[in-house]
Scaffold this motif. Sequence first.
Motif, mmCIF file in Angstrom:
data_model
loop_
_atom_site.group_PDB
_atom_site.id
_atom_site.type_symbol
_atom_site.label_atom_id
_atom_site.label_comp_id
_atom_site.label_asym_id
_atom_site.label_seq_id
_atom_site.Cartn_x
_atom_site.Cartn_y
_atom_site.Cartn_z
ATOM 1 N N ARG A 111 4.499 -5.865 2.786
ATOM 2 C CA ARG A 111 4.941 -5.005 3.888
ATOM 3 C C ARG A 111 6.326 -4.424 3.580
ATOM 4 O O ARG A 111 7.116 -5.028 2.866
ATOM 5 N N GLY A 112 6.556 -3.257 4.126
ATOM 6 C CA GLY A 112 7.870 -2.654 3.985
ATOM 7 C C GLY A 112 8.079 -1.954 2.661
ATOM 8 O O GLY A 112 9.187 -1.583 2.319
ATOM 9 N N ILE A 113 6.991 -1.756 1.864
ATOM 10 C CA ILE A 113 7.142 -1.080 0.581
ATOM 11 C C ILE A 113 6.238 0.154 0.502
ATOM 12 O O ILE A 113 6.043 0.710 -0.573
ATOM 13 N N GLY A 114 5.670 0.559 1.649
ATOM 14 C CA GLY A 114 4.848 1.760 1.672
ATOM 15 C C GLY A 114 3.644 1.686 0.757
ATOM 16 O O GLY A 114 3.271 2.660 0.107
ATOM 17 N N LEU A 115 3.019 0.519 0.700
ATOM 18 C CA LEU A 115 1.868 0.313 -0.169
ATOM 19 C C LEU A 115 0.716 1.244 0.237
ATOM 20 O O LEU A 115 0.359 1.312 1.407
ATOM 21 N N GLY A 135 0.824 -0.646 5.199
ATOM 22 C CA GLY A 135 1.600 0.463 4.653
ATOM 23 C C GLY A 135 2.667 0.985 5.595
ATOM 24 O O GLY A 135 3.649 1.582 5.159
ATOM 25 N N ARG A 136 2.470 0.756 6.884
ATOM 26 C CA ARG A 136 3.420 1.283 7.873
ATOM 27 C C ARG A 136 4.526 0.310 8.243
ATOM 28 O O ARG A 136 5.435 0.679 8.984
ATOM 29 N N GLN A 137 4.427 -0.916 7.796
ATOM 30 C CA GLN A 137 5.462 -1.884 8.162
ATOM 31 C C GLN A 137 6.770 -1.508 7.482
ATOM 32 O O GLN A 137 6.775 -1.104 6.329
ATOM 33 N N HIS A 138 7.837 -1.640 8.231
ATOM 34 C CA HIS A 138 9.141 -1.324 7.651
ATOM 35 C C HIS A 138 9.868 -2.572 7.199
ATOM 36 O O HIS A 138 10.455 -2.611 6.142
#
Length: 106
Positions: free
Chosen positions: A50-54, A91-94
Motif C-alpha cells: 500500500r502507498g506505492i501506487g501499485l 493502489g489507492r492507499q496513501h
Amino acid sequence: MKRSSLIVAAALVVATPVCAQKPTATKPEAIWRATCGYCHGSVPGAPELRGIGLPEETVITAARHGAPGMPVFHASEISDADLRALARWIGRQHTPLKTTPVKTAP
Ligand code: HEC
C-alpha cells in the motif's frame, strides 16, 4: 492529533471490517486484512503493497499466480470482482494502515 483521538481512530478502523458482512465500501479492506495483510507489511520478505501506487494488474497477477513465499488465491477464494476491488483499493492507499490486530474496548 491527540493520543486519545488516535486510539479512537484506530479502534474505528479495526472495528469496521468486523461489521462488514455484506459487500460494502470496506470489503476490500476486510479482504486485505484477512488474506494479504498478515504477510504484507507484517512479516519480513513480504513487502508493503500500500502507498506505492501499485498497478491493479500487478496485484491481480500476483494473487492468481502466487509468488515465492506467497500462495495462489483461486477464484473460489477471492472472486474476480472482489480481487479487482481489492487491487484498486491497494493502489489507492496513501499510507499503510496498521494491520496488527488491536484489542478494542468492549
Ligand atoms: C503467506 C504470505 C503471503 C500472503 C498471504 C500474501 N502474500 Fe503477496 N507476497 C508474499 C511474498 C513473500 C512476496 C514476495 C515474493 C518475492 O520476493 O518475489 C509477495 C509478493 C506479492 C506481490 C508482488 C509481486 C511482484 O510482481 O513483485 C504482490 C502484488 C502481492 N504479493 C499481492 C498479494 C495479495 C493481493 C495478497 C492477498 C490476496 C497476498 N499477496 C497475500 C507473501 C504473501
